[in-house]
Design a protein around this motif. Structure first.
Motif, PDB file in Angstrom:
ATOM      1  N   PRO A 166       5.602  -8.987  -2.304  1.00 11.06           N
ATOM      2  CA  PRO A 166       6.746  -8.486  -1.303  1.00 11.06           C
ATOM      3  C   PRO A 166       7.120  -9.926  -0.434  1.00 11.06           C
ATOM      4  O   PRO A 166       6.142 -10.709  -0.052  1.00 11.06           O
ATOM      5  CB  PRO A 166       5.983  -7.429  -0.434  1.00 11.06           C
ATOM      6  N   VAL A 167       8.326  -9.922  -0.398  1.00 10.33           N
ATOM      7  CA  VAL A 167       8.817 -10.934   0.283  1.00 10.33           C
ATOM      8  C   VAL A 167      10.008 -10.491   1.531  1.00 10.33           C
ATOM      9  O   VAL A 167      10.710  -9.151   1.071  1.00 10.33           O
ATOM     10  CB  VAL A 167       9.657 -12.030  -0.433  1.00 10.33           C
ATOM     11  N   CYS A 168      10.267 -10.945   2.579  1.00 13.24           N
ATOM     12  CA  CYS A 168      11.060 -10.294   3.636  1.00 13.24           C
ATOM     13  C   CYS A 168      11.477 -11.533   4.593  1.00 13.24           C
ATOM     14  O   CYS A 168      10.761 -12.622   4.475  1.00 13.24           O
ATOM     15  CB  CYS A 168      10.817  -9.337   4.326  1.00 13.24           C
ATOM     16  N   SER A 198      11.048  -0.813 -11.037  1.00 11.22           N
ATOM     17  CA  SER A 198       9.831  -1.181 -11.824  1.00 11.22           C
ATOM     18  C   SER A 198       8.939  -2.203 -11.113  1.00 11.22           C
ATOM     19  O   SER A 198       7.879  -2.148 -11.120  1.00 11.22           O
ATOM     20  CB  SER A 198      10.180  -1.484 -13.209  1.00 11.22           C
ATOM     21  N   ASP A 199       9.703  -3.306 -10.544  1.00 13.18           N
ATOM     22  CA  ASP A 199       8.948  -4.285  -9.832  1.00 13.18           C
ATOM     23  C   ASP A 199       7.921  -3.649  -8.465  1.00 13.18           C
ATOM     24  O   ASP A 199       6.673  -3.819  -8.537  1.00 13.18           O
ATOM     25  CB  ASP A 199       9.801  -5.353  -9.186  1.00 13.18           C
ATOM     26  N   TRP A 200       8.376  -2.756  -7.840  1.00 19.01           N
ATOM     27  CA  TRP A 200       7.760  -2.066  -6.581  1.00 19.01           C
ATOM     28  C   TRP A 200       6.630  -1.051  -7.290  1.00 19.01           C
ATOM     29  O   TRP A 200       5.526  -1.172  -6.974  1.00 19.01           O
ATOM     30  CB  TRP A 200       8.527  -1.401  -5.895  1.00 19.01           C
ATOM     31  N   ALA A 237      11.839  -7.028  -0.469  1.00 19.34           N
ATOM     32  CA  ALA A 237      11.891  -7.053  -1.741  1.00 19.34           C
ATOM     33  C   ALA A 237      10.654  -7.524  -2.366  1.00 19.34           C
ATOM     34  O   ALA A 237       9.725  -8.168  -1.922  1.00 19.34           O
ATOM     35  CB  ALA A 237      13.059  -8.272  -2.255  1.00 19.34           C
ATOM     36  N   ILE A 238      10.521  -7.378  -3.862  1.00 21.27           N
ATOM     37  CA  ILE A 238       9.258  -7.790  -4.577  1.00 21.27           C
ATOM     38  C   ILE A 238       9.779  -8.878  -5.236  1.00 21.27           C
ATOM     39  O   ILE A 238      10.814  -8.955  -6.239  1.00 21.27           O
ATOM     40  CB  ILE A 238       8.949  -6.677  -5.571  1.00 21.27           C
ATOM     41  N   GLY A 239       9.595 -10.089  -5.092  1.00 25.96           N
ATOM     42  CA  GLY A 239       9.873 -11.605  -5.454  1.00 25.96           C
ATOM     43  C   GLY A 239       8.936 -12.128  -6.319  1.00 25.96           C
ATOM     44  O   GLY A 239       7.727 -11.884  -6.000  1.00 25.96           O
ATOM     45  N   ALA A 255       5.797 -14.123   3.008  1.00 15.58           N
ATOM     46  CA  ALA A 255       5.151 -12.952   2.181  1.00 15.58           C
ATOM     47  C   ALA A 255       4.338 -12.120   3.016  1.00 15.58           C
ATOM     48  O   ALA A 255       3.113 -12.652   3.556  1.00 15.58           O
ATOM     49  CB  ALA A 255       4.423 -13.737   1.139  1.00 15.58           C
ATOM     50  N   PRO A 256       4.626 -10.810   3.439  1.00 16.71           N
ATOM     51  CA  PRO A 256       3.745 -10.263   4.371  1.00 16.71           C
ATOM     52  C   PRO A 256       2.319  -9.437   3.710  1.00 16.71           C
ATOM     53  O   PRO A 256       1.782  -8.838   4.693  1.00 16.71           O
ATOM     54  CB  PRO A 256       4.813  -9.113   5.068  1.00 16.71           C
TER      55      PRO A 256
END
Length: 288
Positions: A166-168, A198-200, A237-239, A255-256
Motif C-alpha cells: 500500500p502507498v499513499c 486484483s492488486d488489493w 493505492a497498491i503500488g 508506505a503505511p
C-alpha cells in the motif's frame, strides 16, 4: 511466379484500405482520390491473380486471401520503414514501446543513457497495453508486463519483479501516525488499478485480511493513474515498490504498512531475434 513486384503505393493502398475497409477513408489518409486507391488495389489484385476484397453496396470485407495477405504486408512495410529510418538519420535510432506505468522507473534511465550516448536517439512510445506484436508494430524492442514471454522468435531480459505494498500521501494519515493496520485502512478510499481489484485482493490475502472491504473505492485504467491519485491524497493505492521508489524516497508517497507481496509478475524487455541493432544492445545493457 509474378514478373513484377507490387509497388509500395499499391501495398500501402491495400494496407490502409484493409485497416479501414473503406476506399474513401483510405483516400483521405493517403491524400489521393478514392478512384486512385481503388485502381491501386485492383492493380494489386490483378498482379496476384486473387481477390483481396469483397465489394458490397455498403462497404468492403476482406476475402480469405486478403486476411492471409494483410499481416504479411504489415510486416513488410514495417521492415521498410525501419530500414529507411536506419539509413536516413545521422543519429542511430532505437524505437521502444513501454507501458505508461513504468515511466517513473524508465525515464531517468533513458535520460542518463542519452547523456552517455548522445549519438543514439531513443524514441519512446507509451501505451496502456502491456504487450507488443513486432510483425505489425514498428518497434525495435518493447517492455512487457506479466509472465516471461515464451515465443521462440523473441529474446527476453528480466528488468525487475513486481512487489506490491500500500502507498499513499502522508497528508491523508492521522497526525503523528506513520503506519496503519489493515483494519484501519477501511476508513480510506481504496484506489484500484484494475476493475477486478486484483492488486488489493492479492495483498489482502497475504495479509490474512481477505474479509476486508472498503466503503469507498475508485477505479482507474492503469497503475500509474491510481498511484498518481494516491500522491494527490485521494486514498490508498497498491503500488509496485520499484516503480514507486523515487516517490517514496522524496516523500511524495509513504508506505503505511510493512508487508510487501510478490505478485508473480515481472517487467521484461523483449525484442525479435532477427533484430540486429548495436545501439539497442547498448540500451539493454544500460537498463538491466
Amino acid at each position: 511466379m509474378i514478373n513484377r513486384l507490387p509497388s509500395t503505393k499499391e501495398l500501402q493502398a491495400f494496407l490502409i484500405t484493409a485497416q479501414h475497409l473503406n476506399f474513401t477513408a483510405a483516400a483521405h489518409i493517403l491524400n489521393v482520390t478514392q478512384g486512385a486507391v481503388s485502381r491501386q488495389v485492383i492493380s494489386l489484385e490483378e498482379q496476384l491473380k486473387v481477390r483481396l476484397f469483397h465489394r458490397h453496396a455498403r462497404g468492403l470485407t476482406l476475402t480469405n486471401k486478403g486476411y492471409e495477405f494483410l499481416p504479411l504486408v504489415e510486416q513488410a512495410m514495417n521492415q521498410i520503414h525501419r530500414a529507411v529510418d536506419q539509413v536516413s538519420n545521422d543519429k542511430q535510432l532505437v524505437k521502444l514501446k513501454a507501458p505508461s506505468c513504468i515511466t517513473p522507473w524508465l525515464l531517468p534511465k533513458l535520460m542518463t543513457f542519452q547523456q552517455a550516448y548522445p549519438d543514439i536517439d531513443v524514441e519512446l512510445t507509451s501505451a496502456i497495453k502491456h504487450n507488443v506484436n513486432f510483425s505489425t508494430e514498428p518497434f525495435d524492442a518493447a517492455i512487457c508486463y506479466g509472465q516471461s514471454p515464451q515465443e521462440k522468435s523473441l529474446l527476453t531480459n528480466l528488468l525487475f519483479e513486481e512487489y506490491l505494498t500500500p502507498v499513499c500521501s502522508a497528508s491523508v494519515l492521522p497526525i503523528d501516525k506513520t503506519t496503519l493496520s489493515t483494519d484501519e485502512m477501511n476508513d480510506f478510499t481504496w484506489l484500484h488499478a484494475t476493475p477486478q481489484k486484483s492488486d488489493w485482493a492479492l495483498w489482502l490475502k497475504q495479509a490474512n485480511s481477505s474479509h476486508l472491504t472498503a466503503d469507498q473505492n475508485q477505479h482507474f485504467a492503469t497503475l500509474d493513474l491510481s498511484v498518481s491519485a494516491a500522491i494527490q491524497g485521494f486514498g490508498i493505492a497498491i503500488g509496485d515498490i520499484t516503480l514507486a521508489k523515487l516517490d517514496l524516497e522524496s516523500g511524495r508517497l509513504v508506505a503505511p504498512h510493512t508487508l510487501t507481496v510478490a505478485s508473480g509478475n515481472s517487467y521484461y524487455l523483449v525484442r525479435p531475434k532477427t533484430m540486429q541493432n548495436p545501439s539497442l544492445e547498448l540500451l539493454i545493457e544500460w537498463l538491466i
